[in-house]
Scaffold this motif. Sequence first.
Motif, mmCIF file in Angstrom:
data_model
loop_
_atom_site.group_PDB
_atom_site.id
_atom_site.type_symbol
_atom_site.label_atom_id
_atom_site.label_comp_id
_atom_site.label_asym_id
_atom_site.label_seq_id
_atom_site.Cartn_x
_atom_site.Cartn_y
_atom_site.Cartn_z
ATOM 1 N N TRP A 294 0.814 -1.224 0.000
ATOM 2 C CA TRP A 294 0.000 0.000 0.000
ATOM 3 C C TRP A 294 0.846 1.273 0.000
ATOM 4 C CZ3 TRP A 294 -0.691 3.680 4.044
ATOM 5 C CH2 TRP A 294 -1.740 4.570 3.857
ATOM 6 N N LEU B 145 -15.476 -2.745 5.315
ATOM 7 C CA LEU B 145 -15.580 -1.347 4.908
ATOM 8 C C LEU B 145 -16.892 -1.092 4.177
ATOM 9 C CD1 LEU B 145 -12.066 -0.265 3.540
ATOM 10 C CD2 LEU B 145 -13.019 -0.022 5.833
ATOM 11 N N LEU C 96 -9.040 1.439 1.389
ATOM 12 C CA LEU C 96 -8.637 0.082 1.767
ATOM 13 C C LEU C 96 -7.119 -0.094 1.748
ATOM 14 C CD1 LEU C 96 -9.415 -2.917 2.345
ATOM 15 C CD2 LEU C 96 -9.339 -3.249 -0.150
ATOM 16 N N THR D 254 -10.530 -5.648 8.723
ATOM 17 C CA THR D 254 -10.085 -4.869 7.563
ATOM 18 C C THR D 254 -9.410 -3.606 8.069
ATOM 19 O OG1 THR D 254 -11.887 -5.694 6.185
ATOM 20 C CG2 THR D 254 -10.824 -3.665 5.475
ATOM 21 N N TYR E 166 -7.566 0.194 7.055
ATOM 22 C CA TYR E 166 -7.743 1.194 6.006
ATOM 23 C C TYR E 166 -7.138 2.533 6.435
ATOM 24 C CZ TYR E 166 -11.639 2.828 8.946
ATOM 25 O OH TYR E 166 -12.401 3.295 10.001
#
Length: 470
Positions: free
Chosen positions: A31, A98, A106, A119, A121
């Motif tokens: 990410w 989400l 995300l 999850t 984020y």
Amino acid sequence: MTPMAETVTPSGTTTATGHLLASLDPLLREWLPRQRWFAGKGRPVTGFTPVAVTELLPPDGRIGLYHLLLRVHQPPVLGAPPHPGDCYQLLIGVREALPPRLAPALIGHVTDGPLAGRTVYEALYDSRPAEVLLEALRTRARVGGLRFERDAEQEIREGLVARLMTAEQSNSSIVYGDTFILKLLRRVVPGVNPDLEIPLALAREGCPRVPAPTAWLHADVDAESYVLAVLQPFVNGASDGWELALRELAKGEDFVAEARALGRATAEVHTALARALPTVTLGQAQLRSLVDGMLERLEAAVQAVPVLRPYEQGLRSAFTALDDLAAEGRTWTAQRIHGDLHLGQCLRSPSGQWSLIDFEGEPSRPLAERRMPQPLVRDIAGMLRSFDYAAHSASPPAPEWAHRCRAAYCSGYAEVAGRDPRTDPVMLRAYETDKAVYEVVYEARHRPDWLPVPLSAIHRLATSDPSDPT
């Protein structure tokens, strides 16, 4: 939502924190390099070292929130000295799943560790975690090593709704209602950050051209202090100088009056900074160091972007001409300046008032260098290059528009400062050349389609009279 928490630093890392970071590691490696503000693009992320990990909201509720300061490890740049890795500020949200509105935020789905099955984020997309930050600033909270502070004379109302600004930038900004804007620094270093230091100094001087800080966030880690965020009044309805210039260009409208007003605003800020913070005199030794730095950057740029090679000697003359003046005994005054001034760092209010923002300086430069006194023309040169960029963004390019704006900006500056920057042509040409060389390297690496813009300036600067920057 009240901030909770525990801060863990390298000297006190717990097993749970180690498991948390291990579970996030593969997700963050994928990410982080995709983020606009990540500086290490083009090199893989090989690992992380925690600087501080703070739990702001426990993950056992509907929403969890972690504040992370992580040192990111990457292979060194070829030929560069060893580097411990950049430190980044991350705000990681935790949910079971989400909602669609948070899909762009995300980071990934955690498969093991304390957040397994959850999850994670980018929490700044989510209004509720973002509002936790404002509440902490409003109440002057202390959360582990995080210190939320504010100006006691400014009020922060409760209940302001948060929204993330999505424009590309090297940091992240949240707007609260139409009242405040919070700038979160992404790549952070310990020490006094000019993005807080200078606006505070200007506020003490009563300078209206820079919004006075309302609140700010520090982190104290292992006897070092980091500035992490600054909250300032939001200028509702303001136009970004870059966007405004492009709109006027597209309509075929003149920008001379705005350029002149912007020159006056710049001079007012410079004048206030000269009162607020120390000034120094640059003699031959200091100028020799300055010129050496410019020559080193030129040499590195020619190696990185060979298209510069035919211009190298002409560009060198811009720097050696400055060195020659210093050898003759010429001196210059240096003071604190903006450090990265361009149209995008300026806001025009609906009433026509110009403000200067973002005093962080060039984030790629060391903090000590960004806090050093500099010749005023460094800021002037940055703005002149910005007019050139705007003109070459038009279709077709409008070099005469840039020429008129450059002249008007300098004239407006002179109306307040009492001295026109063009009366120091050798210094101005040197700084504009240095900026254009930097732009060539940046565009070649990140935006090759834009490379002709700084190259047109390189051609002009390399072939012009050393005493005439225009």
